[in-house]
Design a protein around this motif. Structure first.
Motif, mmCIF file in Angstrom:
data_model
loop_
_atom_site.group_PDB
_atom_site.id
_atom_site.type_symbol
_atom_site.label_atom_id
_atom_site.label_comp_id
_atom_site.label_asym_id
_atom_site.label_seq_id
_atom_site.Cartn_x
_atom_site.Cartn_y
_atom_site.Cartn_z
ATOM 1 N N SER A 13 0.851 -1.192 0.000
ATOM 2 C CA SER A 13 0.000 0.000 0.000
ATOM 3 C C SER A 13 0.882 1.234 0.000
ATOM 4 O O SER A 13 1.997 1.220 0.530
ATOM 5 C CB SER A 13 -0.952 -0.009 1.195
ATOM 6 N N TYR A 14 0.396 2.252 -0.653
ATOM 7 C CA TYR A 14 1.113 3.526 -0.707
ATOM 8 C C TYR A 14 0.348 4.549 0.133
ATOM 9 O O TYR A 14 -0.875 4.629 0.039
ATOM 10 C CB TYR A 14 1.187 4.048 -2.142
ATOM 11 N N PRO A 15 1.062 5.324 0.934
ATOM 12 C CA PRO A 15 0.390 6.380 1.686
ATOM 13 C C PRO A 15 -0.114 7.474 0.747
ATOM 14 O O PRO A 15 0.554 7.812 -0.229
ATOM 15 C CB PRO A 15 1.488 6.915 2.612
ATOM 16 N N LEU A 16 -1.288 7.985 1.011
ATOM 17 C CA LEU A 16 -1.829 9.088 0.223
ATOM 18 C C LEU A 16 -1.674 10.389 1.018
ATOM 19 O O LEU A 16 -1.498 10.359 2.242
ATOM 20 C CB LEU A 16 -3.312 8.854 -0.093
ATOM 21 N N ALA A 17 -1.753 11.497 0.305
ATOM 22 C CA ALA A 17 -1.527 12.802 0.935
ATOM 23 C C ALA A 17 -2.533 13.074 2.067
ATOM 24 O O ALA A 17 -2.210 13.729 3.054
ATOM 25 C CB ALA A 17 -1.607 13.897 -0.122
ATOM 26 N N ASN A 18 -3.758 12.539 1.933
ATOM 27 C CA ASN A 18 -4.788 12.811 2.950
ATOM 28 C C ASN A 18 -4.672 11.920 4.195
ATOM 29 O O ASN A 18 -5.566 11.907 5.041
ATOM 30 C CB ASN A 18 -6.186 12.667 2.326
ATOM 31 N N GLY A 19 -3.574 11.183 4.296
ATOM 32 C CA GLY A 19 -3.367 10.354 5.478
ATOM 33 C C GLY A 19 -3.887 8.937 5.309
ATOM 34 O O GLY A 19 -3.534 8.048 6.088
ATOM 35 N N GLU A 20 -4.729 8.709 4.308
ATOM 36 C CA GLU A 20 -5.183 7.342 4.040
ATOM 37 C C GLU A 20 -4.134 6.619 3.212
ATOM 38 O O GLU A 20 -3.095 7.202 2.883
ATOM 39 C CB GLU A 20 -6.521 7.381 3.298
ATOM 40 N N SER A 21 -4.386 5.375 2.888
ATOM 41 C CA SER A 21 -3.433 4.696 2.017
ATOM 42 C C SER A 21 -4.162 3.951 0.915
ATOM 43 O O SER A 21 -5.331 3.592 1.048
ATOM 44 C CB SER A 21 -2.540 3.761 2.835
ATOM 45 N N GLN A 22 -3.432 3.787 -0.164
ATOM 46 C CA GLN A 22 -3.992 3.095 -1.321
ATOM 47 C C GLN A 22 -3.420 1.686 -1.362
ATOM 48 O O GLN A 22 -2.207 1.500 -1.444
ATOM 49 C CB GLN A 22 -3.602 3.856 -2.593
ATOM 50 N N ASN A 23 -4.293 0.692 -1.294
ATOM 51 C CA ASN A 23 -3.823 -0.692 -1.356
ATOM 52 C C ASN A 23 -3.681 -1.110 -2.810
ATOM 53 O O ASN A 23 -4.666 -1.135 -3.538
ATOM 54 C CB ASN A 23 -4.799 -1.622 -0.648
ATOM 55 N N VAL A 24 -2.482 -1.431 -3.188
ATOM 56 C CA VAL A 24 -2.224 -1.788 -4.584
ATOM 57 C C VAL A 24 -2.172 -3.310 -4.762
ATOM 58 O O VAL A 24 -2.779 -3.858 -5.668
ATOM 59 C CB VAL A 24 -0.910 -1.139 -5.069
ATOM 60 N N LEU A 25 -1.464 -3.986 -3.875
ATOM 61 C CA LEU A 25 -1.450 -5.456 -3.892
ATOM 62 C C LEU A 25 -2.137 -5.937 -2.618
ATOM 63 O O LEU A 25 -1.794 -5.524 -1.514
ATOM 64 C CB LEU A 25 -0.005 -5.986 -3.970
ATOM 65 N N HIS A 26 -3.108 -6.819 -2.792
ATOM 66 C CA HIS A 26 -3.970 -7.209 -1.661
ATOM 67 C C HIS A 26 -3.636 -8.555 -1.067
ATOM 68 O O HIS A 26 -4.396 -9.084 -0.272
ATOM 69 C CB HIS A 26 -5.434 -7.231 -2.114
ATOM 70 N N GLY A 45 -2.782 0.274 -13.762
ATOM 71 C CA GLY A 45 -3.020 0.578 -12.352
ATOM 72 C C GLY A 45 -3.342 -0.637 -11.502
ATOM 73 O O GLY A 45 -3.602 -0.503 -10.302
ATOM 74 N N SER A 46 -3.308 -1.840 -12.091
ATOM 75 C CA SER A 46 -3.678 -3.030 -11.315
ATOM 76 C C SER A 46 -2.517 -3.583 -10.475
ATOM 77 O O SER A 46 -2.676 -4.615 -9.824
ATOM 78 C CB SER A 46 -4.248 -4.114 -12.241
ATOM 79 N N GLY A 47 -1.369 -2.924 -10.512
ATOM 80 C CA GLY A 47 -0.278 -3.329 -9.626
ATOM 81 C C GLY A 47 0.781 -4.208 -10.257
ATOM 82 O O GLY A 47 1.659 -4.729 -9.562
ATOM 83 N N LYS A 48 0.748 -4.330 -11.594
ATOM 84 C CA LYS A 48 1.697 -5.209 -12.274
ATOM 85 C C LYS A 48 3.143 -4.738 -12.080
ATOM 86 O O LYS A 48 4.025 -5.526 -11.736
ATOM 87 C CB LYS A 48 1.367 -5.291 -13.774
ATOM 88 N N SER A 49 3.378 -3.461 -12.312
ATOM 89 C CA SER A 49 4.749 -2.946 -12.171
ATOM 90 C C SER A 49 5.196 -2.990 -10.716
ATOM 91 O O SER A 49 6.358 -3.314 -10.424
ATOM 92 C CB SER A 49 4.840 -1.512 -12.700
#
Ligand SMILES: Nc1ncnc2c1ncn2[C@@H]1O[C@H](COP(=O)(O)OP(=O)(O)O)[C@@H](O)[C@H]1O
Ligand SMILES: [Mg+2]
Length: 228
Positions: A13-26, A45-49
């Motif tokens: 997961s990557y942290p987002l600017a608003n304090g939440e995080s984006q889960n890329v690989l689940h 955007g599905s997390g391949k890279s």
């Protein structure tokens, strides 16, 4: 004997600017055997890279384990990581990533410079890999004097020179026309026939013809895992 690559419940997961995080690989779980040619598909955007970069230890997971030859890459020290990146894994990228101010020969020889190989041997090895990818006579050109397909051949020669067991190729034909893309795929197939394991990300279903297994990334998970 375990698989060449074992991925267990890998999350990122990557942290987002608003304090939440984006889960890329689940929670990606996969076993990859020596000699496979895997095509990874999935929308942008599905997390391949992200997945490929973690496998190649260019990025670290939030949690989960990735083992190569039974060794957890998250537990490797700097020396083991540099051996892994310089010898075990070869990288091929969409935009070729050649050094623009260096000749083709120097670009291909570069990994052997890092490995400490002496100059004459470095150049001889680079020469033979340049011939292997069909670019004999182009040694002294600069990257911008080559077509896209030729530049990708140089990148493949550079990926092969250190004798890797695995090639990670993230959209290697993404910047090429379809005829040139087919040439590059045929070259990767020859590489795979010498028992080098290939993981390749692609957008185009046509490219999966060359693979022995196709995996779709969807919602941060590896799905529809199919052997051909
Ligand atoms: N360094 C980063 N920082 C924040 N978000 C990232 C970073 N790298 C990738 N992402 C996000 O992770 C998601 C997956 O990206 P990526 O792995 O590049 O997907 P793909 O290669 O399948 O197109 C995207 O939404 C992207 O914006
Ligand atoms: Mg990508």
């Amino acid at each position: 004997m375990g698989s060449l690559i074992e991925v267990e419940n890998l999350k990122k997961s990557y942290p987002l600017a608003n304090g939440e995080s984006q889960n890329v690989l689940h929670g990606v779980t996969l076993d990859i055997d020596d000699g496979e040619f895997i095509a990874i598909m999935g929308r942008s955007g599905s997390g391949k890279s992200t997945f490929m970069n973690i496998l190649g230890t260019l990025d670290t997971p939030t949690s989960g384990v990735c083992r190569i030859d039974g060794k957890d890459t998250g537990q490797m020290d700097d020396r083991e990581l540099s051996i892994l990146r310089n010898h075990t894994i070869g990288f091929v990228f969409q935009n070729f990533n050649l050094i623009s101010r260096r000749s083709i020969l120097d670009n291909v020889a570069m990994p052997m410079l890092y490995a400490g190989t002496e100059r004459k041997r470095r150049r001889d090895m680079a020469q033979s890999y340049i011939e292997l990818v069909g670019l004999k006579g182009y040694e002294n050109r600069m990257p911008n004097q080559l077509s896209g397909g030729q530049q990708q051949r140089v990148a493949i020669a550079r990926a092969l020179i250190a004798g890797p067991r695995i090639i990670l190729a993230d959209e290697p034909t993404g910047n090429l026309d379809s005829g040139t893309a087919a040439d590059i795929m045929n070259l990767l197939k020859v590489v795979n026939e010498s028992r080098i394991t290939i993981l390749m990300v692609t957008h185009e279903y046509k490219m999966t013809d060359y693979a022995t297994r196709v995996i779709h990334f969807k919602d941060g998970l590896a799905m529809d895992d199919q052997y051909k």
